[in-house]
Design an enzyme around this catalytic site. Structure first.
Site, PDB file in Angstrom:
ATOM      1  N   GLY A  16      11.705  72.101  58.452  1.00  0.00           N
ATOM      2  CA  GLY A  16      12.968  71.767  58.397  1.00  0.00           C
ATOM      3  C   GLY A  16      13.924  72.734  57.336  1.00  0.00           C
ATOM      4  O   GLY A  16      13.415  73.801  57.022  1.00  0.00           O
ATOM      5  N   ILE A  18      15.461  72.856  54.002  1.00  0.00           N
ATOM      6  CA  ILE A  18      14.914  73.061  52.770  1.00  0.00           C
ATOM      7  C   ILE A  18      13.422  73.363  52.690  1.00  0.00           C
ATOM      8  O   ILE A  18      12.999  74.142  51.924  1.00  0.00           O
ATOM      9  CB  ILE A  18      15.474  71.922  51.826  1.00  0.00           C
ATOM     10  CG1 ILE A  18      16.788  71.602  51.763  1.00  0.00           C
ATOM     11  CG2 ILE A  18      14.704  71.783  50.443  1.00  0.00           C
ATOM     12  CD1 ILE A  18      17.552  72.833  50.754  1.00  0.00           C
ATOM     13  N   TYR A 139      20.897  57.028  53.354  1.00  0.00           N
ATOM     14  CA  TYR A 139      20.254  58.062  52.938  1.00  0.00           C
ATOM     15  C   TYR A 139      19.843  57.986  51.622  1.00  0.00           C
ATOM     16  O   TYR A 139      18.700  58.260  51.124  1.00  0.00           O
ATOM     17  CB  TYR A 139      20.752  59.371  53.462  1.00  0.00           C
ATOM     18  CG  TYR A 139      19.879  60.398  52.937  1.00  0.00           C
ATOM     19  CD1 TYR A 139      18.864  60.871  53.877  1.00  0.00           C
ATOM     20  CD2 TYR A 139      20.234  61.429  52.086  1.00  0.00           C
ATOM     21  CE1 TYR A 139      17.945  61.746  53.472  1.00  0.00           C
ATOM     22  CE2 TYR A 139      19.414  62.560  51.627  1.00  0.00           C
ATOM     23  CZ  TYR A 139      18.383  62.765  52.452  1.00  0.00           C
ATOM     24  OH  TYR A 139      17.573  63.847  52.152  1.00  0.00           O
ATOM     25  N   LYS A 143      16.002  57.321  49.408  1.00  0.00           N
ATOM     26  CA  LYS A 143      15.399  58.435  48.665  1.00  0.00           C
ATOM     27  C   LYS A 143      15.229  57.930  47.246  1.00  0.00           C
ATOM     28  O   LYS A 143      14.107  58.303  46.494  1.00  0.00           O
ATOM     29  CB  LYS A 143      16.259  59.363  48.600  1.00  0.00           C
ATOM     30  CG  LYS A 143      16.276  60.467  50.014  1.00  0.00           C
ATOM     31  CD  LYS A 143      14.829  61.005  50.150  1.00  0.00           C
ATOM     32  CE  LYS A 143      14.936  61.729  51.461  1.00  0.00           C
ATOM     33  NZ  LYS A 143      13.473  62.263  51.592  1.00  0.00           N
ATOM     34  N   ARG A 210      33.128  69.760  46.440  1.00  0.00           N
ATOM     35  CA  ARG A 210      31.536  69.753  46.535  1.00  0.00           C
ATOM     36  C   ARG A 210      31.156  70.895  45.778  1.00  0.00           C
ATOM     37  O   ARG A 210      31.600  71.843  45.332  1.00  0.00           O
ATOM     38  CB  ARG A 210      31.258  69.997  47.835  1.00  0.00           C
ATOM     39  CG  ARG A 210      31.591  68.879  48.988  1.00  0.00           C
ATOM     40  CD  ARG A 210      30.780  67.613  48.537  1.00  0.00           C
ATOM     41  NE  ARG A 210      31.110  66.475  49.479  1.00  0.00           N
ATOM     42  CZ  ARG A 210      32.069  65.648  49.176  1.00  0.00           C
ATOM     43  NH1 ARG A 210      32.733  65.816  47.946  1.00  0.00           N
ATOM     44  NH2 ARG A 210      32.347  64.545  49.878  1.00  0.00           N
TER      45      ARG A 210
END
EC number: 1.1.1.271
Length: 311
Positions: A16, A18, A139, A143, A210
């Site tokens: 993926g 990362i 999500y 986590k 952000r």
């Protein structure tokens, strides 16, 4: 300090975005490619306990970069599925790592784990002071719970489990199909320029802020945490600098050479108004500070997107 060179290392999600950067950073550290194990969904589906347990056999270090990602719309459409799949992969991997007796597991979390009401810049001490915003619960909370499992095993037997909280990462390898902000915006500007269009639509007001970190820097921070960090508290990995979506759009417009205008669609969601992480502990405890300037990182990322479209 852990010397990673001679370890057998599992990178869950290693193909993926990362995860692939973590694998590349490991090789730069001198870890031989044959000592890096990437579990494939076809043979080691982490949602299946037996497959997950088999994946960690003989492993020394585990990096949990695995995730079922989802943009704002997908999190609203299938929140239960996203929560379940991310949760089951996370708790399976922590459990398997504990039972196998691995030396250390590094779970990669997200700034979306933070409570909606947490003050900014976001500090690790505030992680459990409330729930994430509704759109981030599927999500972010999944986590957070997997990280809590690692914390409980640390209390129980001294198990070496750490949790890092990653801000919005960007860079080569993240495709626009993911729906995430930076690759989506890049594709909008590149596509508009190629088609000769004079307007690009961007969701929201442009006021949301952000914290962006280049993927190579993120991977370096993750490895430094693996080598030097061993504490029950999570650790922020970020640039520590905020940029508004409006400023980001202007910067991307300039770099891509798009000479039109941006139309802000305020009927569409834009997520949390401000998400900026405090990086004091990362700088003090592992000497980590993101080094890639935003404009430089964006130029590298745009170059990668251009190369993909021309290949």
């Amino acid at each position: 300090m852990i010397d990673l060179k001679n370890k057998k290392i599992l990178v869950a999600g290693g193909n993926g975005f990362i995860g692939s950067h973590v694998c590349a950073a490991l090789e730069k550290r001198g870890v031989l490619r044959e000592r890096i194990v990437i579990p494939l969904p076809e043979t080691h589906d982490l949602r299946v306990w037996e497959k997950c347990a088999g994946a960690v056999k003989g492993i020394d270090i585990v990096f949990d970069c695995a995730a079922v990602p989802g943009d704002i719309l997908l999190r609203a459409k299938i929140p239960g599925q996203l929560f379940y799949e991310n949760l089951i992969m996370g708790v399976h991997l922590v459990e398997a790592a504990f039972q196998e007796g691995v030396q250390k597991i590094i779970t990669i979390g997200s700034a979306t784990e933070y409570p909606e009401s947490a003050p900014t810049p976001l500090k690790e001490i505030d992680l459990w002071n409330g729930l994430p915003s509704p759109g981030n619960i599927p999500y972010g909370l999944s986590k957070r719970i997997a990280a809590l499992q690692g914390e409980m095993y640390r209390r129980q037997s001294g198990f070496h489990a750490i949790h890092v909280l990653l801000t919005n990462a960007y860079g080569p390898g993240e495709r626009y199909e993911s729906g995430y902000m930076v690759p989506s915006l890049i594709q909008k500007f590149l596509g508009a320029k190629e088609r000769g269009e004079k307007e690009v639509e961007v969701w929201g007001t442009g006021n949301a802020v952000r914290d962006l970190i280049f993927a190579d820097d993120a991977a370096e921070g993750i490895l430094r945490a693996a080598e030097d960090y061993d504490d029950v508290s999570p650790l922020n990995l970020a640039s520590g600098t905020g940029i508004s979506i409006k400023e980001l759009a202007e910067l991307l417009s300039s770099i891509t050479g798009f000479d039109g205008t941006v139309r802000w669609n305020t009927d569409k969601p834009e997520g949390d108004l401000k998400r900026l992480l405090d990086v004091t502990r990362a700088e003090q405890l592992i000497g980590f500070k993101a080094k890639t300037p935003l404009e430089e990182g964006l130029k590298k990322t745009i170059a990668w997107h251009n190369a993909q479209s021309s290949s």
